[in-house]
Design an enzyme around this catalytic site. Structure first.
Site, PDB file in Angstrom:
ATOM      1  N   LYS A 115     -26.419  -6.836  60.872  1.00  0.00           N
ATOM      2  CA  LYS A 115     -27.376  -7.079  61.961  1.00  0.00           C
ATOM      3  C   LYS A 115     -27.438  -8.554  62.325  1.00  0.00           C
ATOM      4  O   LYS A 115     -27.688  -8.899  63.474  1.00  0.00           O
ATOM      5  CB  LYS A 115     -28.759  -6.512  61.612  1.00  0.00           C
ATOM      6  CG  LYS A 115     -28.751  -4.994  61.620  1.00  0.00           C
ATOM      7  CD  LYS A 115     -30.073  -4.355  61.969  1.00  0.00           C
ATOM      8  CE  LYS A 115     -29.858  -2.855  62.198  1.00  0.00           C
ATOM      9  NZ  LYS A 115     -31.053  -2.079  62.283  1.00  0.00           N
ATOM     10  N   LYS A 197     -20.310   2.452  62.205  1.00  0.00           N
ATOM     11  CA  LYS A 197     -21.352   3.481  62.092  1.00  0.00           C
ATOM     12  C   LYS A 197     -21.910   3.875  63.471  1.00  0.00           C
ATOM     13  O   LYS A 197     -22.080   3.006  64.327  1.00  0.00           O
ATOM     14  CB  LYS A 197     -22.488   2.921  61.220  1.00  0.00           C
ATOM     15  CG  LYS A 197     -23.615   3.892  60.948  1.00  0.00           C
ATOM     16  CD  LYS A 197     -24.690   3.267  60.072  1.00  0.00           C
ATOM     17  CE  LYS A 197     -25.858   2.753  60.862  1.00  0.00           C
ATOM     18  NZ  LYS A 197     -27.124   2.666  60.148  1.00  0.00           N
ATOM     19  N   LYS A 200     -28.214   4.136  66.729  1.00  0.00           N
ATOM     20  CA  LYS A 200     -29.033   4.393  67.913  1.00  0.00           C
ATOM     21  C   LYS A 200     -29.123   3.165  68.805  1.00  0.00           C
ATOM     22  O   LYS A 200     -29.394   3.277  69.988  1.00  0.00           O
ATOM     23  CB  LYS A 200     -30.411   4.935  67.541  1.00  0.00           C
ATOM     24  CG  LYS A 200     -31.229   4.067  66.615  1.00  0.00           C
ATOM     25  CD  LYS A 200     -32.607   4.685  66.444  1.00  0.00           C
ATOM     26  CE  LYS A 200     -32.911   5.142  65.041  1.00  0.00           C
ATOM     27  NZ  LYS A 200     -33.039   4.081  64.040  1.00  0.00           N
TER      28      LYS A 200
HETATM   29  N1  AQP Z   1     -24.362   7.102  61.379  1.00  0.00           N
HETATM   30  C1  AQP Z   1     -25.137   7.609  60.430  1.00  0.00           C
HETATM   31  N2  AQP Z   1     -24.655   8.522  59.569  1.00  0.00           N
HETATM   32  C2  AQP Z   1     -25.466   9.070  58.600  1.00  0.00           C
HETATM   33  N3  AQP Z   1     -26.772   8.725  58.454  1.00  0.00           N
HETATM   34  C3  AQP Z   1     -27.285   7.814  59.296  1.00  0.00           C
HETATM   35  N4  AQP Z   1     -28.520   7.268  59.423  1.00  0.00           N
HETATM   36  C4  AQP Z   1     -28.519   6.381  60.451  1.00  0.00           C
HETATM   37  N5  AQP Z   1     -27.302   6.346  61.022  1.00  0.00           N
HETATM   38  C5  AQP Z   1     -26.507   7.206  60.319  1.00  0.00           C
HETATM   39  C6  AQP Z   1     -29.666   7.605  58.595  1.00  0.00           C
HETATM   40  O1  AQP Z   1     -30.769   7.849  59.458  1.00  0.00           O
HETATM   41  C7  AQP Z   1     -31.976   7.462  58.789  1.00  0.00           C
HETATM   42  C8  AQP Z   1     -32.835   6.667  59.699  1.00  0.00           C
HETATM   43  O2  AQP Z   1     -32.198   5.449  59.984  1.00  0.00           O
HETATM   44  P1  AQP Z   1     -33.070   4.212  60.401  1.00  0.00           P
HETATM   45  O3  AQP Z   1     -33.781   4.533  61.648  1.00  0.00           O
HETATM   46  O4  AQP Z   1     -33.910   3.787  59.269  1.00  0.00           O
HETATM   47  O5  AQP Z   1     -32.097   3.034  60.640  1.00  0.00           O
HETATM   48  P2  AQP Z   1     -30.593   2.822  60.532  1.00  0.00           P
HETATM   49  O6  AQP Z   1     -30.019   3.329  59.255  1.00  0.00           O
HETATM   50  O7  AQP Z   1     -30.377   1.363  60.809  1.00  0.00           O
HETATM   51  O8  AQP Z   1     -30.101   3.750  61.736  1.00  0.00           O
HETATM   52  P3  AQP Z   1     -29.463   3.333  63.095  1.00  0.00           P
HETATM   53  O9  AQP Z   1     -29.319   4.570  63.913  1.00  0.00           O
HETATM   54  O10 AQP Z   1     -28.217   2.536  62.856  1.00  0.00           O
HETATM   55  O11 AQP Z   1     -30.577   2.419  63.762  1.00  0.00           O
HETATM   56  P4  AQP Z   1     -30.448   0.965  64.368  1.00  0.00           P
HETATM   57  O12 AQP Z   1     -29.364   1.058  65.399  1.00  0.00           O
HETATM   58  O13 AQP Z   1     -31.770   0.649  64.924  1.00  0.00           O
HETATM   59  O14 AQP Z   1     -30.081   0.059  63.224  1.00  0.00           O
HETATM   60  C9  AQP Z   1     -31.565   6.702  57.521  1.00  0.00           C
HETATM   61  O15 AQP Z   1     -31.739   7.539  56.397  1.00  0.00           O
HETATM   62  C10 AQP Z   1     -30.111   6.416  57.750  1.00  0.00           C
HETATM   63  O16 AQP Z   1     -29.405   6.361  56.533  1.00  0.00           O
END
Ligand code: AQP
Length: 333
Positions: A115, A197, A200
């Site tokens: 990040k 990965k 969102k």
């Molecule tokens: N690509 C992924 N594959 C499997 N699991 C995933 N998770 C997120 N992306 C994947 C799981 O979703 C849960 C919630 O995630 P989060 O909102 O806490 O943040 P994150 O892991 O940082 O997810 P994002 O989508 O990548 O959000 P942003 O873009 O805001 O950083 C977690 O259990 C995560 O493991």
């Protein structure tokens, strides 16, 4: 704390529209624990502000994430669903845990490195101490299991280290939590850059399938997914794009890679991509229908938020008070 009932805890950030990565890696698995565990699932809005958010979007997505929890099968009569900023103990315990977390430990976190590379103009202290707030979320509820996607496992492991360190100084304070990564252990990857990965917050909407995308959009996105010059549907090293699509198909159908290879033997990538798109869209359709119903009742969602915050606060207060007492803070009655 809950008459010998084990505790399951997890959270999702309202930092963008939720993806099938969030669904397959986390949300879909939360309801598994509803029967046997005391479950608390949080919309972690305070984590979301570690990167800049548009206030109106953050507010809307907070409602949407709660509605999605319910649409994914979480019954608020059985589990506690709430919003992080409604329970002030999260940030209070986070401050304390900051004093038990080492700079070197936080510097090694992969998400911080990723990040800070992505948001080079805003490498704020919150981004750095994010895992401490997450440890606070988990430890406040004396959590036994944390269902997360594999990308979050490192943070839960740090949480265990912090709790173990604290317990060594002040015995019997925290339950040591266990990260639970879904059986498939899949990290869902971006459709346009399959070594990255699926997130969102990705700026390219074609790289991501959102839980709320309609059927045509889902099929179109899978059709455009980056693959390779081969034509055979085969799980093999170096075939990142096709491996990712096979993993997604496996998650939705429960089929093994061998079964998928046999199903698409002699067929090309086109047929396979269409099948992945249709399967994904069909699986998400009932979630989308329930989501629309919940979103139509904003007052109902607010009532759930209030009820959830009251339930969570009751537990959080007890843990925080225990911690403060152990540390030597004067407690006024
Ligand atoms: N690509 C992924 N594959 C499997 N699991 C995933 N998770 C997120 N992306 C994947 C799981 O979703 C849960 C919630 O995630 P989060 O909102 O806490 O943040 P994150 O892991 O940082 O997810 P994002 O989508 O990548 O959000 P942003 O873009 O805001 O950083 C977690 O259990 C995560 O493991």
């Amino acid at each position: 704390m809950f008459q010998n009932q084990k505790v399951s805890y997890s959270g999702v950030q309202p930092s963008g529209n939720l993806t099938i990565g969030n669904y397959l890696g986390a949300l879909r698995n939360f309801s598994t624990y509803s029967e046997d565990y005391k479950c608390l699932y949080c919309v972690v809005d305070q984590h979301a502000i570690t990167v800049r958010q548009v206030p109106a979007d953050l507010r809307r997505r907070t409602y949407e994430t709660l509605a999605l929890y319910m649409a994914c099968g979480l019954d608020p009569e059985k589990v506690t669903l709430y919003v992080q900023s409604h329970v002030h103990e999260h940030t209070e315990l986070a401050w304390i845990l900051n004093c038990f977390t080492m700079f070197g430990e936080l510097s090694r976190m992969t998400q911080f490195k990723d990040k800070s590379a992505k948001h080079a103009d805003n490498i704020n202290a919150g981004l750095f101490t994010y895992p401490v707030l997450m440890a606070s979320d988990i430890l406040l509820y004396q959590t036994d299991v944390v269902p997360v996607g594999i990308d979050q496992k490192q943070h839960v492991e740090l949480c265990r280290d912090i709790a173990t360190r604290f317990n060594a100084l002040y015995p019997d304070t925290f339950t040591i939590p266990e990260p639970i990564v879904s059986k498939s252990g899949m990290k869902i990857m971006s459709l346009s850059e399959p070594t990255k990965k699926m997130s969102k917050s990705d700026e390219n909407p074609n790289a991501v399938v959102y839980i709320l995308d309609d059927k045509d959009t889902i099929i179109r996105k899978f059709k455009r997914a980056v693959t390779d010059s081969d034509t055979e549907v085969r799980f093999a090293p170096g075939k990142d794009g096709i491996n990712n699509l096979m993993s997604i198909y496996a998650c939705f159908t429960g089929k093994s890679m061998e079964e998928i290879e046999a199903e698409f033997a002699g067929k090309g990538y086109g047929d396979f991509k269409l099948a992945v798109g249709e399967t994904c869209a069909d699986a998400l359709a009932p979630v989308q229908q329930r989501f629309a119903q919940y979103m139509g009742d904003k007052a109902g969602l607010e009532a759930q938020m209030k009820k959830g915050a009251e339930e969570a606060s009751y537990i959080a207060r007890r843990t925080l008070s225990k911690v403060e007492k152990k540390l030597g803070f004067v407690q006024l009655r």
